[in-house]
Design a protein around this motif. Structure first.
Motif, PDB file in Angstrom:
ATOM      1  N   ASN A 293       0.828  -1.214   0.000  1.00 11.90           N
ATOM      2  CA  ASN A 293       0.000   0.000   0.000  1.00 11.90           C
ATOM      3  C   ASN A 293       0.857   1.258   0.000  1.00 11.90           C
ATOM      4  O   ASN A 293       0.611   2.210  -0.756  1.00 11.90           O
ATOM      5  CB  ASN A 293      -0.912   0.025   1.232  1.00 11.90           C
ATOM      6  CG  ASN A 293      -1.944  -1.074   1.242  1.00 11.90           C
ATOM      7  OD1 ASN A 293      -2.223  -1.657   2.275  1.00 11.90           O
ATOM      8  ND2 ASN A 293      -2.529  -1.377   0.101  1.00 11.90           N
ATOM      9  N   ILE A 294       1.878   1.257   0.867  1.00  7.50           N
ATOM     10  CA  ILE A 294       2.748   2.433   0.992  1.00  7.50           C
ATOM     11  C   ILE A 294       3.497   2.702  -0.309  1.00  7.50           C
ATOM     12  O   ILE A 294       3.586   3.850  -0.763  1.00  7.50           O
ATOM     13  CB  ILE A 294       3.737   2.242   2.160  1.00  7.50           C
ATOM     14  CG1 ILE A 294       2.968   2.167   3.486  1.00  7.50           C
ATOM     15  CG2 ILE A 294       4.758   3.370   2.201  1.00  7.50           C
ATOM     16  CD1 ILE A 294       3.806   1.727   4.668  1.00  7.50           C
ATOM     17  N   MET A 295       4.022   1.664  -0.938  1.00  5.31           N
ATOM     18  CA  MET A 295       4.743   1.820  -2.201  1.00  5.31           C
ATOM     19  C   MET A 295       3.813   2.326  -3.299  1.00  5.31           C
ATOM     20  O   MET A 295       4.177   3.182  -4.112  1.00  5.31           O
ATOM     21  CB  MET A 295       5.374   0.482  -2.617  1.00  5.31           C
ATOM     22  CG  MET A 295       6.543   0.049  -1.741  1.00  5.31           C
ATOM     23  SD  MET A 295       7.899   1.257  -1.707  1.00  5.31           S
ATOM     24  CE  MET A 295       8.422   1.229  -3.416  1.00  5.31           C
ATOM     25  N   GLY A 296       2.598   1.782  -3.334  1.00  6.04           N
ATOM     26  CA  GLY A 296       1.607   2.221  -4.329  1.00  6.04           C
ATOM     27  C   GLY A 296       1.232   3.683  -4.153  1.00  6.04           C
ATOM     28  O   GLY A 296       1.158   4.445  -5.120  1.00  6.04           O
ATOM     29  N   MET A 297       1.025   4.092  -2.894  1.00 10.06           N
ATOM     30  CA  MET A 297       0.679   5.489  -2.614  1.00 10.06           C
ATOM     31  C   MET A 297       1.826   6.425  -2.997  1.00 10.06           C
ATOM     32  O   MET A 297       1.600   7.501  -3.569  1.00 10.06           O
ATOM     33  CB  MET A 297       0.319   5.661  -1.136  1.00 10.06           C
ATOM     34  CG  MET A 297      -1.033   5.084  -0.762  1.00 10.06           C
ATOM     35  SD  MET A 297      -1.590   5.550   0.901  1.00 10.06           S
ATOM     36  CE  MET A 297      -0.456   4.616   1.921  1.00 10.06           C
ATOM     37  N   ALA A 298       3.055   6.021  -2.685  1.00 10.06           N
ATOM     38  CA  ALA A 298       4.229   6.835  -3.035  1.00 10.06           C
ATOM     39  C   ALA A 298       4.330   6.993  -4.555  1.00 10.06           C
ATOM     40  O   ALA A 298       4.592   8.100  -5.064  1.00 10.06           O
ATOM     41  CB  ALA A 298       5.494   6.180  -2.485  1.00 10.06           C
TER      42      ALA A 298
END
Length: 345
Positions: free
Chosen positions: A282-287
């Motif tokens: 999720n964090i990588m996708g949001m970044a």
């Protein structure tokens, strides 16, 4: 001139901020209102009818007090737009019910390329390589952080297709109608909201019964549910107004791309407020999505500067041509052919 640019930039940021905050607030309020752990008010279409009813009332008060000026827009245009908008709402609700959450998210992501293609077909609008790259990065980023299981069936696919096409057409039409009739965003919304409110209040309970097998008149209303419905309606007014403002100021594509900032905010707030799981994926996708939005903003600004240079060069060339024509033909042209009023037109 410089102060006008700064004022316009502040207005642009204000419109985006209002849309992001009101949309995220609306999602959070509806989550509490509609979830089984909240007030279990599972009547999404009827609730949207309430939203447009309050929006229409605000528009009527605004017109009555002289805050906004009502301009003429043909009734057939308003009816056509309202039908498309209601198809968008109905299609989205049906798509969410019939498909998995993963496919529902994919269908929402597909709106960006669909809007691009529709604007190219309808308005012959073309996009630079930088804009296309940014769109791809945003779609991949949001896809990585939101898409999980993907299950689809024919009926669900048809509903998703109708939802995507009608939503894309609606958002393009908002900007087109504002330009065509020189009407402000709030004035256009105040004209379409009553039509949408009446139709959704009438058809909403029927559609909601089909979606969840419950009839709204059998729902036991509590004080807490009433307060959250009122809060949802208030936030929806700001959300609707800011949507029209943003599309009128920018474009349907910009609204879709930068609108995914709301997805990032919802995921973050869900983790903070509702203990939702936030994985490394999720964090990588949001970044990646945020990087795509930054690239998109840069690409759009680059296009604006390029267009401004071309326009400035064309304007200067035209002025020089007019000067040459005046110098060359002024002595030989008959006096009766020289009309100063027309030369300025």
């Amino acid at each position: 001139m410089e102060s006008e640019k700064k004022s316009s930039a502040v207005s642009d940021v204000g419109a985006w901020a209002m849309n992001v905050f009101s949309s995220v607030g609306l999602i959070m309020a509806n989550k509490q209102l509609m979830s089984a752990h909240g007030y279990a008010f599972s009547f999404a279409t009827t609730l949207t009818g309430f939203h447009f009813t309050v929006t229409a009332m605000v528009g009527l008060v605004s017109n009555a007090t002289g805050y906004s000026v009502s301009k003429h827009v043909p009734i057939w245009e308003l009816l056509w737009f309202s039908i498309v908008a209601n198809m968008s709402i109905t299609g989205m609700n049906l798509s969410l019910m019939l498909n998995s959450v993963g496919f529902y998210q994919i269908s929402k992501l597909s709106m960006i390329p669909v809007v691009c293609v529709m604007e190219w077909i309808l308005h012959n609008k073309r996009y630079s390589k930088e804009v296309k790259l940014a769109v791809v990065v945003v779609v991949i980023g949001v896809g990585v952080c939101t898409v999980t299981d993907v299950k689809v069936n024919l009926k669900g696919f048809m509903c998703a297709a109708v939802a995507v096409l009608s939503t894309s057409l609606q958002q393009i039409s908002i900007g087109s109608l504002q330009k065509k009739y020189s009407i402000g965003s709030f004035e256009l919304l105040s004209k379409t909201a009553p039509i949408q409110a009446i139709s959704l209040i009438v058809l909403g309970p029927i559609l909601d019964y089909y979606l969840n097998g419950k009839f709204i008149f059998k729902y036991k209303m509590s004080l807490g549910a009433t307060m959250f419905i009122l809060l949802s309606c208030l936030l929806a007014v700001f959300c609707n107004v800011s949507q029209y403002l943003c599309i009128g100021r920018f474009s349907a594509v910009s609204f879709q791309v930068l609108g995914h900032m709301k997805t990032v905010c919802v995921l973050t707030l869900g983790w903070l407020l509702f203990d939702s799981e936030l994985t490394f994926k999720n964090i990588m996708g949001m970044a990646l999505a945020v990087i795509g939005m930054v690239i998109y903003s840069w690409a759009v600004e680059l296009e604006k500067q390029s267009f401004a240079k071309v326009s400035h060069h064309a304007k200067n060339s035209l002025t020089e041509e007019e000067i040459r024509l005046l110098k060359g033909d002024l002595g030989t042209a008959p006096v009766k052919d020289i009309e100063l009023g027309q030369s300025k037109a």
